[in-house]
Scaffold this motif. Sequence first.
Motif, PDB file in Angstrom:
ATOM      1  N   ILE A   1      28.133   0.994   5.277  1.00 56.10           N
ATOM      2  CA  ILE A   1      29.347   1.705   4.857  1.00 56.10           C
ATOM      3  C   ILE A   1      30.416   1.639   5.950  1.00 56.10           C
ATOM      4  O   ILE A   1      31.569   1.307   5.684  1.00 56.10           O
ATOM      5  CB  ILE A   1      29.048   3.187   4.546  1.00 56.10           C
ATOM      6  CG1 ILE A   1      28.100   3.322   3.381  1.00 56.10           C
ATOM      7  CG2 ILE A   1      30.338   3.957   4.266  1.00 56.10           C
ATOM      8  CD1 ILE A   1      27.515   4.722   3.257  1.00 56.10           C
ATOM      9  N   VAL A   2      30.032   1.962   7.177  1.00 58.03           N
ATOM     10  CA  VAL A   2      30.976   1.973   8.297  1.00 58.03           C
ATOM     11  C   VAL A   2      31.579   0.583   8.500  1.00 58.03           C
ATOM     12  O   VAL A   2      32.801   0.433   8.650  1.00 58.03           O
ATOM     13  CB  VAL A   2      30.296   2.486   9.589  1.00 58.03           C
ATOM     14  CG1 VAL A   2      31.188   2.277  10.804  1.00 58.03           C
ATOM     15  CG2 VAL A   2      29.915   3.951   9.425  1.00 58.03           C
ATOM     16  N   ARG A   3      30.741  -0.440   8.477  1.00 61.62           N
ATOM     17  CA  ARG A   3      31.215  -1.812   8.683  1.00 61.62           C
ATOM     18  C   ARG A   3      32.096  -2.266   7.516  1.00 61.62           C
ATOM     19  O   ARG A   3      33.183  -2.799   7.716  1.00 61.62           O
ATOM     20  CB  ARG A   3      30.019  -2.747   8.857  1.00 61.62           C
ATOM     21  CG  ARG A   3      30.394  -4.203   9.112  1.00 61.62           C
ATOM     22  CD  ARG A   3      29.176  -5.105   9.311  1.00 61.62           C
ATOM     23  NE  ARG A   3      28.292  -5.074   8.150  1.00 61.62           N
ATOM     24  CZ  ARG A   3      27.044  -4.589   8.140  1.00 61.62           C
ATOM     25  NH1 ARG A   3      26.527  -4.085   9.252  1.00 61.62           N
ATOM     26  NH2 ARG A   3      26.308  -4.606   7.058  1.00 61.62           N
ATOM     27  N   ASP A   4      31.635  -2.038   6.289  1.00 64.41           N
ATOM     28  CA  ASP A   4      32.342  -2.522   5.113  1.00 64.41           C
ATOM     29  C   ASP A   4      33.693  -1.845   4.934  1.00 64.41           C
ATOM     30  O   ASP A   4      34.665  -2.466   4.506  1.00 64.41           O
ATOM     31  CB  ASP A   4      31.479  -2.323   3.870  1.00 64.41           C
ATOM     32  CG  ASP A   4      31.888  -3.217   2.726  1.00 64.41           C
ATOM     33  OD1 ASP A   4      31.919  -4.447   2.923  1.00 64.41           O
ATOM     34  OD2 ASP A   4      32.181  -2.689   1.639  1.00 64.41           O
ATOM     35  N   MET A   5      33.770  -0.561   5.280  1.00 67.91           N
ATOM     36  CA  MET A   5      35.026   0.178   5.148  1.00 67.91           C
ATOM     37  C   MET A   5      35.871   0.093   6.415  1.00 67.91           C
ATOM     38  O   MET A   5      36.958   0.671   6.481  1.00 67.91           O
ATOM     39  CB  MET A   5      34.732   1.636   4.788  1.00 67.91           C
ATOM     40  CG  MET A   5      34.080   1.763   3.420  1.00 67.91           C
ATOM     41  SD  MET A   5      33.648   3.449   2.993  1.00 67.91           S
ATOM     42  CE  MET A   5      35.222   4.053   2.437  1.00 67.91           C
ATOM     43  N   ARG A   6      35.337  -0.574   7.440  1.00 71.58           N
ATOM     44  CA  ARG A   6      36.027  -0.767   8.717  1.00 71.58           C
ATOM     45  C   ARG A   6      36.467   0.556   9.332  1.00 71.58           C
ATOM     46  O   ARG A   6      37.605   0.718   9.777  1.00 71.58           O
ATOM     47  CB  ARG A   6      37.204  -1.720   8.561  1.00 71.58           C
ATOM     48  CG  ARG A   6      36.757  -3.094   8.124  1.00 71.58           C
ATOM     49  CD  ARG A   6      37.887  -4.044   7.984  1.00 71.58           C
ATOM     50  NE  ARG A   6      37.341  -5.359   7.649  1.00 71.58           N
ATOM     51  CZ  ARG A   6      38.046  -6.325   7.149  1.00 71.58           C
ATOM     52  NH1 ARG A   6      39.334  -6.170   6.932  1.00 71.58           N
ATOM     53  NH2 ARG A   6      37.481  -7.471   6.870  1.00 71.58           N
ATOM     54  N   LEU A   7      35.543   1.505   9.342  1.00 77.65           N
ATOM     55  CA  LEU A   7      35.836   2.838   9.871  1.00 77.65           C
ATOM     56  C   LEU A   7      35.691   2.854  11.387  1.00 77.65           C
ATOM     57  O   LEU A   7      34.812   2.196  11.949  1.00 77.65           O
ATOM     58  CB  LEU A   7      34.892   3.865   9.253  1.00 77.65           C
ATOM     59  CG  LEU A   7      34.956   3.982   7.735  1.00 77.65           C
ATOM     60  CD1 LEU A   7      33.886   4.940   7.229  1.00 77.65           C
ATOM     61  CD2 LEU A   7      36.332   4.414   7.275  1.00 77.65           C
ATOM     62  N   LEU A   8      36.532   3.617  12.032  1.00 72.98           N
ATOM     63  CA  LEU A   8      36.498   3.775  13.486  1.00 72.98           C
ATOM     64  C   LEU A   8      36.207   5.228  13.825  1.00 72.98           C
ATOM     65  O   LEU A   8      36.450   6.130  13.024  1.00 72.98           O
ATOM     66  CB  LEU A   8      37.845   3.372  14.098  1.00 72.98           C
ATOM     67  CG  LEU A   8      38.303   1.942  13.831  1.00 72.98           C
ATOM     68  CD1 LEU A   8      39.707   1.743  14.384  1.00 72.98           C
ATOM     69  CD2 LEU A   8      37.332   0.940  14.423  1.00 72.98           C
ATOM     70  N   MET A   9      35.698   5.459  15.012  1.00 77.82           N
ATOM     71  CA  MET A   9      35.470   6.791  15.560  1.00 77.82           C
ATOM     72  C   MET A   9      34.549   7.641  14.677  1.00 77.82           C
ATOM     73  O   MET A   9      34.759   8.840  14.500  1.00 77.82           O
ATOM     74  CB  MET A   9      36.800   7.496  15.831  1.00 77.82           C
ATOM     75  CG  MET A   9      37.676   6.705  16.809  1.00 77.82           C
ATOM     76  SD  MET A   9      39.230   7.476  17.180  1.00 77.82           S
ATOM     77  CE  MET A   9      38.671   8.770  18.268  1.00 77.82           C
TER      78      MET A   9
END
Length: 77
Positions: free
Chosen positions: A42-50
């Motif tokens: 999820i974090v990688r696919d949505m390109r989430l930071l922090m």
Amino acid sequence: MDKRVLFDFEITFTNGGGLQGQEFRLDIDNDDISDEELAKYIVRDMRLLMVDEVRILNKRIISEKHKRKSPDEDIVK
């Protein structure tokens, strides 16, 4: 038949705020996926930071045709 994971999630961020999803669906390559792998996906696919914490809730594997094209299908011939 293709496998997908159906789940709810809660994400908190180190700089405050959060993100939630209910009955979210993602294509998976195998018959199962761990909560840790799913959180990373999820974090990688949505390109989430922090990202501080990802909580996966109500996860279940379903048989359903994949919705996303494979990378090979995006190549124009």
